[in-house]
Design a protein around this motif. Structure first.
Motif, PDB file in Angstrom:
ATOM      1  N   SER A 184       7.402  34.212   6.432  1.00 35.87           N
ATOM      2  CA  SER A 184       8.140  33.350   7.360  1.00 35.87           C
ATOM      3  C   SER A 184       9.156  32.477   6.635  1.00 35.87           C
ATOM      4  N   VAL A 185       8.780  31.949   5.486  1.00 40.07           N
ATOM      5  CA  VAL A 185       9.727  31.132   4.708  1.00 40.07           C
ATOM      6  C   VAL A 185      10.917  31.981   4.279  1.00 40.07           C
ATOM      7  N   ILE A 186      10.655  33.186   3.796  1.00 43.59           N
ATOM      8  CA  ILE A 186      11.735  34.076   3.372  1.00 43.59           C
ATOM      9  C   ILE A 186      12.598  34.475   4.568  1.00 43.59           C
ATOM     10  N   GLU A 187      11.953  34.779   5.684  1.00 45.99           N
ATOM     11  CA  GLU A 187      12.678  35.137   6.913  1.00 45.99           C
ATOM     12  C   GLU A 187      13.626  34.011   7.333  1.00 45.99           C
ATOM     13  N   GLU A 211      12.061  22.173   3.856  1.00 46.31           N
ATOM     14  CA  GLU A 211      11.056  21.566   4.736  1.00 46.31           C
ATOM     15  C   GLU A 211      11.032  22.272   6.090  1.00 46.31           C
ATOM     16  N   ASN A 212      12.214  22.558   6.643  1.00 46.70           N
ATOM     17  CA  ASN A 212      12.296  23.252   7.934  1.00 46.70           C
ATOM     18  C   ASN A 212      11.684  24.642   7.863  1.00 46.70           C
ATOM     19  N   ALA A 213      11.924  25.332   6.757  1.00 43.03           N
ATOM     20  CA  ALA A 213      11.377  26.681   6.585  1.00 43.03           C
ATOM     21  C   ALA A 213       9.855  26.650   6.549  1.00 43.03           C
ATOM     22  N   ILE A 214       9.300  25.665   5.876  1.00 40.31           N
ATOM     23  CA  ILE A 214       7.838  25.556   5.772  1.00 40.31           C
ATOM     24  C   ILE A 214       7.233  25.149   7.110  1.00 40.31           C
ATOM     25  N   ARG A 215       7.907  24.290   7.837  1.00 41.08           N
ATOM     26  CA  ARG A 215       7.424  23.916   9.173  1.00 41.08           C
ATOM     27  C   ARG A 215       7.490  25.117  10.137  1.00 41.08           C
ATOM     28  N   TYR A 216       8.519  25.936   9.966  1.00 37.75           N
ATOM     29  CA  TYR A 216       8.637  27.170  10.747  1.00 37.75           C
ATOM     30  C   TYR A 216       7.448  28.085  10.460  1.00 37.75           C
ATOM     31  N   ALA A 217       7.076  28.210   9.202  1.00 40.80           N
ATOM     32  CA  ALA A 217       5.921  29.022   8.822  1.00 40.80           C
ATOM     33  C   ALA A 217       4.632  28.428   9.380  1.00 40.80           C
ATOM     34  N   LEU A 240      -1.278  24.630   5.365  1.00 40.62           N
ATOM     35  CA  LEU A 240      -0.339  25.156   6.346  1.00 40.62           C
ATOM     36  C   LEU A 240      -1.118  25.892   7.429  1.00 40.62           C
ATOM     37  N   GLY A 241      -0.804  25.612   8.696  1.00 39.77           N
ATOM     38  CA  GLY A 241      -1.364  26.370   9.802  1.00 39.77           C
ATOM     39  C   GLY A 241      -2.589  25.788  10.459  1.00 39.77           C
ATOM     40  N   THR A 242      -3.164  24.744   9.891  1.00 38.28           N
ATOM     41  CA  THR A 242      -4.391  24.179  10.461  1.00 38.28           C
ATOM     42  C   THR A 242      -4.114  23.191  11.586  1.00 38.28           C
ATOM     43  N   TYR A 243      -2.914  22.636  11.606  1.00 37.92           N
ATOM     44  CA  TYR A 243      -2.491  21.727  12.672  1.00 37.92           C
ATOM     45  C   TYR A 243      -1.098  22.130  13.149  1.00 37.92           C
ATOM     46  N   ALA A 244      -0.716  21.603  14.306  1.00 34.02           N
ATOM     47  CA  ALA A 244       0.583  21.953  14.891  1.00 34.02           C
ATOM     48  C   ALA A 244       1.749  21.462  14.037  1.00 34.02           C
ATOM     49  N   THR A 245       1.536  20.386  13.297  1.00 30.49           N
ATOM     50  CA  THR A 245       2.575  19.869  12.397  1.00 30.49           C
ATOM     51  C   THR A 245       2.020  19.764  10.981  1.00 30.49           C
ATOM     52  N   VAL A 246       2.915  19.695  10.010  1.00 28.97           N
ATOM     53  CA  VAL A 246       2.470  19.608   8.620  1.00 28.97           C
ATOM     54  C   VAL A 246       3.401  18.687   7.836  1.00 28.97           C
TER      55      VAL A 246
END
Length: 248
Positions: free
Chosen positions: A52-55, A71-77, A164-170
């Motif tokens: 997802s980060v690469i995408e 930061e946006n890329a990681i939040r997207y993932a 990453l992925g355990t909550y809606a935001t990070v």
């Protein structure tokens, strides 16, 4: 050329680490993730994080602020992993660490969530850890409850406080560096740092190619225990070869 390798280690039945990179004429993005969760969920979470980060950077090519975009890329993932976990009961609660390096010209931005690490070898021949672990052991170190020596073999060493992925935001930590000051950038999962010291990393990386360094580091980690999955990426610093190479 970039060195990149992920290994299951000596004891784990599957490899829940994921690694990947993408390079074009504008930027280079390098990502490592260490998944967690039951069934195959950790493997799914880490791969989805890296992909997802690469995408994100393949789709978004025009931007000014590297730190904001990473930061946006990681939040997207994070959103992708979280949404998938809520759709599939077998993947509920899955998550992953993630550490990434984004390079454009002379600017380098490092970002991390969890306890996968980034080290740099500087022009003055020193190796330094850039990221700070989001872990219970790091919290105990910070408040003075344990020493560095006790941290190395602490029974709760595998407990992370952010993923990453355990909550809606990070929340994402970022660090901005100057490529002119850097010989090498090293990203690695804790499967490497649990057994291999920074000095051992430095000695191997400075004496070998990036690809060979990854192989030797994984080999050393397995010889010294290899209890976890082991992943490592070694990227050139000031040298631009990696960023003109067509990556994955």
């Amino acid at each position: 050329m970039v060195g990149i390798l992920s290994d299951v280690g000596n004891y784990r039945p599957i490899n829940e680490d994921s690694v990947g990179y993408y390079v074009d004429n504008n930027i280079g993005i390098y990502v490592i993730a260490d998944g967690m969760g039951g069934h195959n969920a950790g493997e799914v979470a880490s791969k989805l994080a890296v992909d997802s980060v690469i995408e994100y950077f393949k789709k978004n090519t025009n931007f000014k602020e590297l730190e904001i975009e990473l930061e946006n890329a990681i939040r997207y993932a994070n959103e992708k992993i979280y949404e998938l976990s809520k759709k599939n009961n077998k993947m509920d609660g899955m998550g992953t660490t993630l550490t990434a390096c984004l390079i454009r010209e002379k600017e380098v931005v490092i970002a991390n969530v969890g306890d996968s690490s980034c080290y740099v070898i500087s022009k003055d021949d020193k190796i330094k850890k850039i990221t700070k672990d989001h872990s219970l052991v790091q919290q105990l170190l910070d408040n003075g409850s344990i020493t560095e020596e006790e941290a190395l073999c602490h029974p709760n060493k595998n407990i992370i406080t952010r993923a990453l992925g355990t909550y809606a935001t990070v929340e994402v930590d970022t660090f901005t560096l100057n490529l002119n000051d850097i010989e090498k950038v090293i990203l690695c999962s804790d499967g490497l740092t649990n057994d291999v010291t920074p000095k051992e990393m430095y000695d191997i990386i400075m004496k070998n190619s990036n690809e060979e360094s990854c192989r030797l580091l994984v080999e050393l980690s397995k010889k010294k225990g290899g209890r976890d999955n082991i992943s490592v990426i070694v990227v050139e610093g000031e040298c631009k070869d990696d960023r003109y190479f067509t990556g994955k």
